[in-house]
Design a protein around this motif. Structure first.
Motif, PDB file in Angstrom:
ATOM      1  N   ALA A 144      -4.613 -10.696  -9.085  1.00  0.00           N
ATOM      2  CA  ALA A 144      -4.140  -9.845  -7.985  1.00  0.00           C
ATOM      3  C   ALA A 144      -5.189  -9.284  -7.185  1.00  0.00           C
ATOM      4  O   ALA A 144      -5.025  -9.112  -5.895  1.00  0.00           O
ATOM      5  CB  ALA A 144      -3.686  -8.582  -8.837  1.00  0.00           C
ATOM      6  N   LEU A 145      -6.347  -8.997  -7.736  1.00  0.00           N
ATOM      7  CA  LEU A 145      -7.574  -8.466  -6.825  1.00  0.00           C
ATOM      8  C   LEU A 145      -8.117  -9.578  -5.595  1.00  0.00           C
ATOM      9  O   LEU A 145      -8.512  -9.281  -4.825  1.00  0.00           O
ATOM     10  CB  LEU A 145      -8.725  -7.927  -7.527  1.00  0.00           C
ATOM     11  CG  LEU A 145      -8.389  -6.867  -8.434  1.00  0.00           C
ATOM     12  CD1 LEU A 145      -9.821  -6.145  -9.291  1.00  0.00           C
ATOM     13  CD2 LEU A 145      -7.941  -5.738  -7.784  1.00  0.00           C
ATOM     14  N   ALA A 146      -7.859 -10.874  -6.256  1.00  0.00           N
ATOM     15  CA  ALA A 146      -8.365 -11.948  -5.341  1.00  0.00           C
ATOM     16  C   ALA A 146      -7.396 -12.009  -4.235  1.00  0.00           C
ATOM     17  O   ALA A 146      -7.866 -12.607  -3.233  1.00  0.00           O
ATOM     18  CB  ALA A 146      -8.739 -13.072  -6.180  1.00  0.00           C
ATOM     19  N   ALA A 147      -6.205 -11.707  -4.373  1.00  0.00           N
ATOM     20  CA  ALA A 147      -5.101 -11.945  -3.469  1.00  0.00           C
ATOM     21  C   ALA A 147      -4.717 -10.771  -2.507  1.00  0.00           C
ATOM     22  O   ALA A 147      -4.214 -11.126  -1.502  1.00  0.00           O
ATOM     23  CB  ALA A 147      -3.635 -12.413  -4.488  1.00  0.00           C
ATOM     24  N   VAL A 148      -4.943  -9.782  -2.801  1.00  0.00           N
ATOM     25  CA  VAL A 148      -4.588  -8.674  -1.988  1.00  0.00           C
ATOM     26  C   VAL A 148      -5.770  -8.303  -1.142  1.00  0.00           C
ATOM     27  O   VAL A 148      -6.937  -8.640  -1.370  1.00  0.00           O
ATOM     28  CB  VAL A 148      -4.277  -7.527  -2.762  1.00  0.00           C
ATOM     29  CG1 VAL A 148      -3.079  -7.997  -3.668  1.00  0.00           C
ATOM     30  CG2 VAL A 148      -5.205  -6.957  -3.642  1.00  0.00           C
ATOM     31  N   ASP A 149      -5.504  -7.281  -0.236  1.00  0.00           N
ATOM     32  CA  ASP A 149      -6.193  -6.629   0.692  1.00  0.00           C
ATOM     33  C   ASP A 149      -6.827  -5.255   0.111  1.00  0.00           C
ATOM     34  O   ASP A 149      -7.914  -4.813   0.793  1.00  0.00           O
ATOM     35  CB  ASP A 149      -5.705  -6.488   2.315  1.00  0.00           C
ATOM     36  CG  ASP A 149      -5.343  -7.785   2.801  1.00  0.00           C
ATOM     37  OD1 ASP A 149      -6.118  -8.796   2.486  1.00  0.00           O
ATOM     38  OD2 ASP A 149      -4.057  -7.956   3.264  1.00  0.00           O
ATOM     39  N   GLU A 150      -5.907  -4.736  -0.558  1.00  0.00           N
ATOM     40  CA  GLU A 150      -6.427  -3.389  -0.737  1.00  0.00           C
ATOM     41  C   GLU A 150      -5.717  -2.824  -2.203  1.00  0.00           C
ATOM     42  O   GLU A 150      -4.797  -3.759  -3.027  1.00  0.00           O
ATOM     43  CB  GLU A 150      -5.748  -2.401  -0.060  1.00  0.00           C
ATOM     44  CG  GLU A 150      -5.841  -2.468   1.500  1.00  0.00           C
ATOM     45  CD  GLU A 150      -4.874  -1.731   2.321  1.00  0.00           C
ATOM     46  OE1 GLU A 150      -5.190  -0.849   3.140  1.00  0.00           O
ATOM     47  OE2 GLU A 150      -3.764  -2.073   2.549  1.00  0.00           O
ATOM     48  N   VAL A 151      -6.423  -2.016  -2.761  1.00  0.00           N
ATOM     49  CA  VAL A 151      -6.137  -1.625  -4.227  1.00  0.00           C
ATOM     50  C   VAL A 151      -5.705  -0.199  -4.331  1.00  0.00           C
ATOM     51  O   VAL A 151      -6.344   0.794  -3.526  1.00  0.00           O
ATOM     52  CB  VAL A 151      -7.294  -1.733  -5.010  1.00  0.00           C
ATOM     53  CG1 VAL A 151      -6.997  -1.354  -6.610  1.00  0.00           C
ATOM     54  CG2 VAL A 151      -8.027  -2.882  -5.261  1.00  0.00           C
ATOM     55  N   LEU A 152      -4.616   0.398  -4.775  1.00  0.00           N
ATOM     56  CA  LEU A 152      -4.109   1.743  -5.011  1.00  0.00           C
ATOM     57  C   LEU A 152      -4.364   2.036  -6.318  1.00  0.00           C
ATOM     58  O   LEU A 152      -3.742   1.313  -7.281  1.00  0.00           O
ATOM     59  CB  LEU A 152      -2.911   1.830  -4.619  1.00  0.00           C
ATOM     60  CG  LEU A 152      -1.875   3.237  -4.760  1.00  0.00           C
ATOM     61  CD1 LEU A 152      -2.751   4.166  -3.896  1.00  0.00           C
ATOM     62  CD2 LEU A 152      -0.566   3.059  -4.525  1.00  0.00           C
ATOM     63  N   LEU A 153      -4.964   3.126  -6.731  1.00  0.00           N
ATOM     64  CA  LEU A 153      -5.506   3.562  -8.052  1.00  0.00           C
ATOM     65  C   LEU A 153      -4.568   4.688  -8.372  1.00  0.00           C
ATOM     66  O   LEU A 153      -4.944   5.826  -7.645  1.00  0.00           O
ATOM     67  CB  LEU A 153      -6.853   3.756  -8.052  1.00  0.00           C
ATOM     68  CG  LEU A 153      -7.415   4.513  -9.456  1.00  0.00           C
ATOM     69  CD1 LEU A 153      -7.218   3.549 -10.300  1.00  0.00           C
ATOM     70  CD2 LEU A 153      -8.970   4.768  -9.257  1.00  0.00           C
ATOM     71  N   PRO A 154      -3.427   4.604  -9.167  1.00  0.00           N
ATOM     72  CA  PRO A 154      -3.049   5.830  -9.543  1.00  0.00           C
ATOM     73  C   PRO A 154      -3.737   6.652 -11.041  1.00  0.00           C
ATOM     74  O   PRO A 154      -4.509   5.815 -11.680  1.00  0.00           O
ATOM     75  CB  PRO A 154      -1.664   5.277 -10.470  1.00  0.00           C
ATOM     76  CG  PRO A 154      -1.612   3.813 -10.153  1.00  0.00           C
ATOM     77  CD  PRO A 154      -3.068   3.472  -9.769  1.00  0.00           C
ATOM     78  N   LEU A 155      -3.974   7.828 -10.686  1.00  0.00           N
ATOM     79  CA  LEU A 155      -5.006   8.461 -11.703  1.00  0.00           C
ATOM     80  C   LEU A 155      -4.168   9.789 -12.316  1.00  0.00           C
ATOM     81  O   LEU A 155      -3.725  10.403 -11.486  1.00  0.00           O
ATOM     82  CB  LEU A 155      -6.100   8.836 -11.017  1.00  0.00           C
ATOM     83  CG  LEU A 155      -7.287   9.445 -11.662  1.00  0.00           C
ATOM     84  CD1 LEU A 155      -7.852   8.372 -12.681  1.00  0.00           C
ATOM     85  CD2 LEU A 155      -8.173   9.913 -10.851  1.00  0.00           C
TER      86      LEU A 155
END
Length: 282
Positions: A144-155
């Protein structure tokens, strides 16, 4: 196309709830959205109203069987498509053991890939791709991290939830340096938020202060922020998955629906600003 992975290696923080309701909120706003479920538990699949195993292809077939993304894409509502998960995904590391480039398979499938009969890239079909990651930092999350541009982190605004933040930041740094130089942490969204508690406000303030003071941090996350929208603790959000419905179908007048609509608007507005900046630079 804007590709976002919703990731946190800690379970129970609202990751799948955020993935599904964000995707539906964007679709309701008129955006063409593909939700990819990479969690073997298939909770996002069920939450979106799709039955795991009921379709010829799943995310497992895309990653291990050479199937094009289009073959596993299932309509799930107006402007919304789902690539369903299956319990077989739990064996993906074994199935791909020793395969060169195994961390980049999803990236290849999102692009036009003539080797697997892919006629058009996802960018030509969707405005958003939202990837629900498993609660781990294994091969599925790496894809997933290799394929996307951005990460959304729910906390979750809880002291123990902060412990996983540094580990995820380290992973984002490594992936951006060695696999996907486009990768950035979009920001943190506080879930299960109880505004009346001192702990929630303190954790929210601490996380915001951390990113504000990160001017000299790694470029993959130094521009991240804490979203103004807080996803308030709401029993309707917990009930909706058992009916195979998003919060907008199950309880459209609830706080949960209002909060995810506001979050989608924040993210969509940020995308519009980014597009304007790109046009100015070009």
């Amino acid at each position: 196309m804007r590709a976002i992975a919703v990731a946190n290696q800690k379970g129970g923080v609202g990751k799948t709830t955020t993935s599904v309701n964000l995707a539906v909120a964007l679709a309701r706003a008129g955006r063409r959205v593909c939700l990819i479920d990479l969690d073997p538990q298939a909770h996002a699949t069920i939450h979106a109203g799709v039955t795991p195993g009921a379709h010829p292809a799943s995310a497992f077939d895309v990653l291990t069987g050479g199937q094009p993304l289009a073959a596993a894409t299932v309509p799930a509502g107006d402007n919304l498509w789902v690539v369903p998960s299956h319990i077989d995904l739990s064996a993906v590391e074994m199935a791909l053991a020793g395969r060169p480039g195994r961390e980049s398979i999803l990236r290849q499938r999102l692009a036009a890939d003539p080797r697997c009969g892919e006629a058009a890239a996802a960018a030509d079909r969707f405005e958003y791709v939202v990837v629900d990651c498993p609660p781990s930092l294994g091969l599925l999350s790496l894809n997933a991290l290799a394929a996307v541009d951005e990460v959304l982190l729910p906390l979750q605004p809880h002291f123990l939830a902060l412990h996983g933040l540094s580990k995820l930041l380290e992973t984002i740094e490594l992936v951006s340096e060695h696999v996907n130089p486009r990768l950035r942490l979009l920001g943190v969204v506080l879930c299960m938020y109880e505004s009346g508690t001192r702990l929630a406000s303190e954790i929210g303030r601490d996380v915001a202060d951390f990113f504000t003071a990160a001017a000299t941090a790694h470029p993959a996350w130094r521009d991240a922020t804490v979203f103004e929208t807080r996803i308030r603790r709401n029993i309707r959000l917990a009930e909706a998955p058992s009916f195979g419905q998003s919060i907008f179908d199950y309880a459209p007048e609830s706080h949960g629906a209002a909060d995810y609509q506001a979050l989608a608007a924040e993210i969509d507005q940020a995308a519009a600003v980014a597009r304007d900046v790109e046009r100015l630079v070009a």
